[in-house]
Design a protein around this motif. Structure first.
Motif, mmCIF file in Angstrom:
data_model
loop_
_atom_site.group_PDB
_atom_site.id
_atom_site.type_symbol
_atom_site.label_atom_id
_atom_site.label_comp_id
_atom_site.label_asym_id
_atom_site.label_seq_id
_atom_site.Cartn_x
_atom_site.Cartn_y
_atom_site.Cartn_z
ATOM 1 N N MET A 151 39.275 26.568 46.622
ATOM 2 C CA MET A 151 40.283 25.521 46.815
ATOM 3 C C MET A 151 41.565 25.788 46.016
ATOM 4 O O MET A 151 42.634 25.357 46.405
ATOM 5 C CB MET A 151 39.745 24.154 46.358
ATOM 6 N N TRP A 152 41.422 26.450 44.864
ATOM 7 C CA TRP A 152 42.608 26.570 44.001
ATOM 8 C C TRP A 152 43.232 27.972 43.975
ATOM 9 O O TRP A 152 44.001 28.298 43.075
ATOM 10 C CB TRP A 152 42.316 26.054 42.584
ATOM 11 N N HIS A 153 42.932 28.790 44.993
ATOM 12 C CA HIS A 153 43.519 30.137 44.961
ATOM 13 C C HIS A 153 45.036 30.087 45.218
ATOM 14 O O HIS A 153 45.539 29.163 45.846
ATOM 15 C CB HIS A 153 42.814 31.059 45.966
ATOM 16 N N LYS A 154 45.717 31.097 44.690
ATOM 17 C CA LYS A 154 47.179 31.154 44.863
ATOM 18 C C LYS A 154 47.569 32.429 45.605
ATOM 19 O O LYS A 154 48.613 33.016 45.367
ATOM 20 C CB LYS A 154 47.850 31.125 43.488
ATOM 21 N N GLY A 155 46.690 32.899 46.468
ATOM 22 C CA GLY A 155 47.019 34.089 47.256
ATOM 23 C C GLY A 155 46.138 35.280 46.937
ATOM 24 O O GLY A 155 46.024 36.203 47.737
ATOM 25 N N ILE A 156 45.504 35.271 45.750
ATOM 26 C CA ILE A 156 44.571 36.359 45.423
ATOM 27 C C ILE A 156 43.225 35.736 45.044
ATOM 28 O O ILE A 156 43.172 34.802 44.236
ATOM 29 C CB ILE A 156 45.077 37.235 44.248
ATOM 30 N N ILE A 157 42.172 36.245 45.672
ATOM 31 C CA ILE A 157 40.800 35.812 45.349
ATOM 32 C C ILE A 157 40.052 37.078 44.948
ATOM 33 O O ILE A 157 40.175 38.113 45.616
ATOM 34 C CB ILE A 157 40.126 35.175 46.579
ATOM 35 N N ALA A 158 39.282 37.004 43.867
ATOM 36 C CA ALA A 158 38.571 38.204 43.418
ATOM 37 C C ALA A 158 37.123 38.177 43.870
ATOM 38 O O ALA A 158 36.454 37.144 43.849
ATOM 39 C CB ALA A 158 38.654 38.326 41.906
ATOM 40 N N ASN A 183 30.164 40.173 50.766
ATOM 41 C CA ASN A 183 30.642 39.024 49.979
ATOM 42 C C ASN A 183 32.121 38.757 50.280
ATOM 43 O O ASN A 183 32.534 37.604 50.429
ATOM 44 C CB ASN A 183 30.426 39.267 48.483
ATOM 45 N N ALA A 184 32.906 39.843 50.406
ATOM 46 C CA ALA A 184 34.339 39.685 50.692
ATOM 47 C C ALA A 184 34.538 39.041 52.070
ATOM 48 O O ALA A 184 35.350 38.122 52.232
ATOM 49 C CB ALA A 184 35.028 41.041 50.633
ATOM 50 N N PHE A 213 40.923 44.132 50.017
ATOM 51 C CA PHE A 213 41.308 45.300 49.214
ATOM 52 C C PHE A 213 40.082 45.972 48.608
ATOM 53 O O PHE A 213 39.275 45.321 47.952
ATOM 54 C CB PHE A 213 42.184 44.850 48.032
ATOM 55 N N SER A 214 39.957 47.286 48.806
ATOM 56 C CA SER A 214 38.957 48.053 48.060
ATOM 57 C C SER A 214 39.439 49.492 47.930
ATOM 58 O O SER A 214 38.853 50.415 48.478
ATOM 59 C CB SER A 214 37.585 47.985 48.735
ATOM 60 N N VAL A 229 44.762 37.678 49.748
ATOM 61 C CA VAL A 229 44.105 38.915 49.332
ATOM 62 C C VAL A 229 42.699 38.593 48.826
ATOM 63 O O VAL A 229 42.520 37.680 48.018
ATOM 64 C CB VAL A 229 44.907 39.589 48.185
ATOM 65 N N ILE A 230 41.716 39.323 49.330
ATOM 66 C CA ILE A 230 40.361 39.246 48.762
ATOM 67 C C ILE A 230 40.120 40.621 48.151
ATOM 68 O O ILE A 230 40.018 41.625 48.858
ATOM 69 C CB ILE A 230 39.321 38.891 49.841
ATOM 70 N N ASP A 231 40.105 40.653 46.824
ATOM 71 C CA ASP A 231 40.176 41.934 46.124
ATOM 72 C C ASP A 231 38.837 42.327 45.522
ATOM 73 O O ASP A 231 38.279 41.612 44.697
ATOM 74 C CB ASP A 231 41.235 41.830 45.018
ATOM 75 N N ASN A 232 38.370 43.498 45.921
ATOM 76 C CA ASN A 232 37.060 43.953 45.449
ATOM 77 C C ASN A 232 37.123 44.659 44.087
ATOM 78 O O ASN A 232 36.089 44.935 43.502
ATOM 79 C CB ASN A 232 36.461 44.890 46.508
ATOM 80 N N SER A 233 38.296 44.941 43.588
ATOM 81 C CA SER A 233 38.371 45.659 42.298
ATOM 82 C C SER A 233 38.223 44.674 41.141
ATOM 83 O O SER A 233 38.177 43.465 41.333
ATOM 84 C CB SER A 233 39.725 46.365 42.184
#
Ligand code: A2P
Length: 337
Positions: A122-129, A327-328, A75-76, A96-100
């Protein structure tokens, strides 16, 4: 969690933007195992295409129900779109790998620079920033120094390029430079003041404490990524008339004494960092040369003679690449590893 596959269905949300475009190129350059690429933007971009491995891919309009079957969604498209659509994407099973900045400080969302804290994936729940661009390039060299000598305090001043604001700001700098050199009037649109031939000590909006949001992102995100709330950080962020690459003057105080040579040795051995530091030969990192590079460049490494254990350095990285899209994609690479 992402299931291991040979190829993945990958989405880029905000594909027509400055970072989104770079995400598509980097997925291609690094040969990420993309089975299908889905591109999303606003209604404005309906009908446009972007080339991926030599073939045009149509840009689709972003909606809540588009994420079914998508494995990874980069996401960006701005914070509001991330707030509105990332939960739907995660619910549909995408990572989701979110750039915002929308999710970065959420305690249930890991904030990751792969070279620094990939264990947090390891502990993400569907969204990573994906962290703030200025923060990524600062923590990358500072983490190994912190591991070696424990950083007590960071004082940073940034010199940030207009591409960090997006495509419109890049066009504005171009147009204002042309107008200025042709003695035409300049009417700022993206920034509150003229950016051509100027420096604006103002990035993002001002908060009650007198700092900007960008400055406080550097404070809070640095502590979260480095996993150490005790590090004191103060930042001044400045927009400069440069198209690509953020530069930073960084001063640190450490618990243990490190010489400039020891810092050079620590950084030289780390992935993603280039020590570019021979000032007698006019060798130091410059935005025009670092643009397009994947590594974070560090130079002007010297001891701060005004304190007992202090180091000064100058850090430059391509804000669209390591500061955002690269990075994303590196996070996505770690996820499928
Ligand atoms: P669009 O080009 O259709 O406006 P930048 O940061 O370079 O300005 O790019 C922002 C990105 O976010 C663009 O791809 C833009 O698409 C996208 N975007 C902006 N608003 C929306 C929206 N409401 N829905 C989907 N995408 C959006």
């Amino acid at each position: 969690m992402l299931k291991k596959k040979e190829k993945y269905i990958v989405a880029v949300v905000g594909a027509t933007g400055a970072v989104g475009n770079e995400m598509v190129s980097i997925l291609e350059e690094r040969n990420f195992p993309v089975g299908q690429l889905r591109l999303f933007a606003s209604e404005r971009s309906k009908g446009s295409t972007i080339n991926f491995h030599g073939k045009p891919v149509s840009v689709e309009v972003l909606k809540d129900d588009v994420f079914e079957g998508i494995d990874i969604a980069l996401f960006s498209a701005g914070g509001q779109r991330s707030l509105d659509f990332a939960p739907a994407a995660a619910k549909a099973g995408s990572v989701v790998i979110d750039n915002s900045s929308a999710w970065r400080m959420d305690p249930s969302v890991p904030l990751v620079v792969p070279e620094v804290n990939s264990h947090d994936l390891m502990w993400h729940k569907g969204i990573i920033a994906n962290p703030n661009c200025s923060t990524i390039q600062m923590v990358l060299p500072l983490k190994p120094i912190h591991d070696a000598a424990k950083i007590k305090r960071i004082v940073v001043t940034t010199f940030q390029s207009v591409s960090g604001t997006g495509m419109k700001a890049m066009n504005e700098l171009h147009e204002q430079c042309t107008a200025f050199l042709n003695f035409r009037e300049i009417t700022p649109k993206v920034y509150p003041h003229q950016i051509a031939f100027n420096c604006l000590p103002h990035i993002d909006s001002f908060l009650d404490n007198g700092y900007t949001k960008e400055e406080m992102k550097m404070v809070n995100e640095t502590r979260k990524i480095m996993g150490d709330q005790s590090i004191k950080v103060t930042a001044t962020t400045v927009r400069v008339p440069v198209f690509k690459c953020h530069s930073e003057s960084v001063n640190i105080e450490t618990e243990k004494k490190l010489t400039a040579n020891e810092v050079r040795a620590i950084l030289s051995s780390k992935a993603g960092i280039v020590v570019y530091d021979a000032p007698q030969k006019n060798i130091y990192p410059l935005p025009i040369y670092v643009a397009g590079k994947d590594e974070t460049y560090v130079g002007r490494i010297r001891e701060d003679e005004s304190v007992e254990n202090g180091i000064n350095m100058w850090i430059v990285a391509d804000n669209l690449r390591k500061g955002a899209a690269l990075n994303a994609v590196q996070i996505a690479e770690k996820l499928i590893e």
